[in-house]
Design a protein around this motif. Structure first.
Motif, PDB file in Angstrom:
ATOM      1  N   UNK A 272       0.871  -1.263  -0.076  1.00  0.00           N
ATOM      2  CA  UNK A 272       0.174   0.064   0.004  1.00  0.00           C
ATOM      3  C   UNK A 272       0.803   1.497  -0.285  1.00  0.00           C
ATOM      4  N   UNK A 273       1.819   1.061   0.428  1.00  0.00           N
ATOM      5  CA  UNK A 273       3.129   2.773   0.604  1.00  0.00           C
ATOM      6  C   UNK A 273       3.391   3.109  -0.633  1.00  0.00           C
ATOM      7  N   UNK A 274       3.381   1.741  -1.291  1.00  0.00           N
ATOM      8  CA  UNK A 274       4.111   1.777  -2.444  1.00  0.00           C
ATOM      9  C   UNK A 274       2.988   1.479  -4.020  1.00  0.00           C
ATOM     10  N   UNK A 275       1.589   1.543  -3.661  1.00  0.00           N
ATOM     11  CA  UNK A 275       0.968   1.036  -4.486  1.00  0.00           C
ATOM     12  C   UNK A 275       1.623   0.112  -5.456  1.00  0.00           C
ATOM     13  N   UNK A 276       1.544  -0.762  -5.277  1.00  0.00           N
ATOM     14  CA  UNK A 276       1.965  -1.695  -6.228  1.00  0.00           C
ATOM     15  C   UNK A 276       1.408  -3.357  -5.745  1.00  0.00           C
ATOM     16  N   UNK A 277       1.248  -3.968  -7.206  1.00  0.00           N
ATOM     17  CA  UNK A 277       0.834  -5.025  -6.599  1.00  0.00           C
ATOM     18  C   UNK A 277       1.928  -5.943  -7.531  1.00  0.00           C
ATOM     19  N   UNK A 278       2.566  -7.083  -6.808  1.00  0.00           N
ATOM     20  CA  UNK A 278       3.859  -7.958  -6.822  1.00  0.00           C
ATOM     21  C   UNK A 278       2.943  -9.536  -7.821  1.00  0.00           C
ATOM     22  N   UNK A 279       3.372  -9.984  -8.309  1.00  0.00           N
ATOM     23  CA  UNK A 279       3.367 -12.171  -8.597  1.00  0.00           C
ATOM     24  C   UNK A 279       3.988 -12.378  -8.490  1.00  0.00           C
ATOM     25  N   UNK A 280       4.378 -12.992  -7.645  1.00  0.00           N
ATOM     26  CA  UNK A 280       5.905 -14.296  -6.982  1.00  0.00           C
ATOM     27  C   UNK A 280       5.231 -14.950  -7.916  1.00  0.00           C
ATOM     28  N   UNK A 281       6.025 -15.303  -9.046  1.00  0.00           N
ATOM     29  CA  UNK A 281       6.078 -16.917 -10.091  1.00  0.00           C
ATOM     30  C   UNK A 281       7.227 -17.874  -9.927  1.00  0.00           C
ATOM     31  N   UNK A 282       6.961 -18.784  -8.638  1.00  0.00           N
ATOM     32  CA  UNK A 282       8.038 -19.972  -8.908  1.00  0.00           C
ATOM     33  C   UNK A 282       7.701 -21.331  -9.349  1.00  0.00           C
ATOM     34  N   UNK A 283       9.396 -21.989  -9.428  1.00  0.00           N
ATOM     35  CA  UNK A 283       8.335 -23.366 -10.123  1.00  0.00           C
ATOM     36  C   UNK A 283       7.112 -23.465 -11.455  1.00  0.00           C
ATOM     37  N   UNK A 284       8.301 -22.410 -11.979  1.00  0.00           N
ATOM     38  CA  UNK A 284       7.934 -21.918 -13.825  1.00  0.00           C
ATOM     39  C   UNK A 284       8.090 -23.542 -14.339  1.00  0.00           C
ATOM     40  N   UNK A 285       6.949 -23.299 -15.772  1.00  0.00           N
ATOM     41  CA  UNK A 285       6.643 -23.803 -16.301  1.00  0.00           C
ATOM     42  C   UNK A 285       6.417 -23.535 -17.854  1.00  0.00           C
ATOM     43  N   UNK A 286       7.070 -24.523 -19.036  1.00  0.00           N
ATOM     44  CA  UNK A 286       6.892 -23.845 -20.132  1.00  0.00           C
ATOM     45  C   UNK A 286       4.963 -23.415 -20.613  1.00  0.00           C
TER      46      UNK A 286
END
Length: 114
Positions: free
Chosen positions: A72-86
């Motif tokens: 909320x302080x940075x007005x930012x949303x994140x998407x952490x993506x692990x174990x990525x697949x093709x």
């Protein structure tokens, strides 16, 4: 209102990437935020959502691998993506509704390849 997505790139299968979406010109604190993705020749699909209060929801295909969060302080949303697949290869877009209008970021390319 602007949604500036970044963080895409190339990863190997099993690797990780973190996407960010910086918002400006809107009341971020009261906005539900979403990440969508669109693979070549396919429709744009909802990947993850986070409400203004921080509740999250995920597509079945990414449950347990992706995590959406917000600052909320940075007005930012994140998407952490692990174990990525093709199959995660797509252009990723952040999305929200603001004053009744749907807003989209410009998209960031994620490519998962060995």
């Amino acid at each position: 209102v602007q949604l500036q997505a970044s963080g895409g790139g190339v990863a190997h299968p099993g690797g990780s990437l973190r996407l960010s979406c910086k918002t400006t010109g809107m009341n971020f604190r009261e906005a539900d935020m979403n990440w969508y993705r669109q693979a070549p020749g396919k429709q744009r699909d909802l990947v993850a959502s986070i409400t203004s209060g921080g509740s999250t929801n995920y597509a079945d295909s990414v449950k347990g691998r992706f995590a959406i969060s917000r600052d909320y302080a940075r007005n930012t949303v994140w998407l952490q993506m692990n174990n990525l697949e093709p199959e995660d290869t797509a252009v990723y877009y952040c999305n929200t509704f603001n004053r009744g209008s749907e807003r989209w970021g410009q998209g960031t390319q994620v490519t998962v390849s060995s």
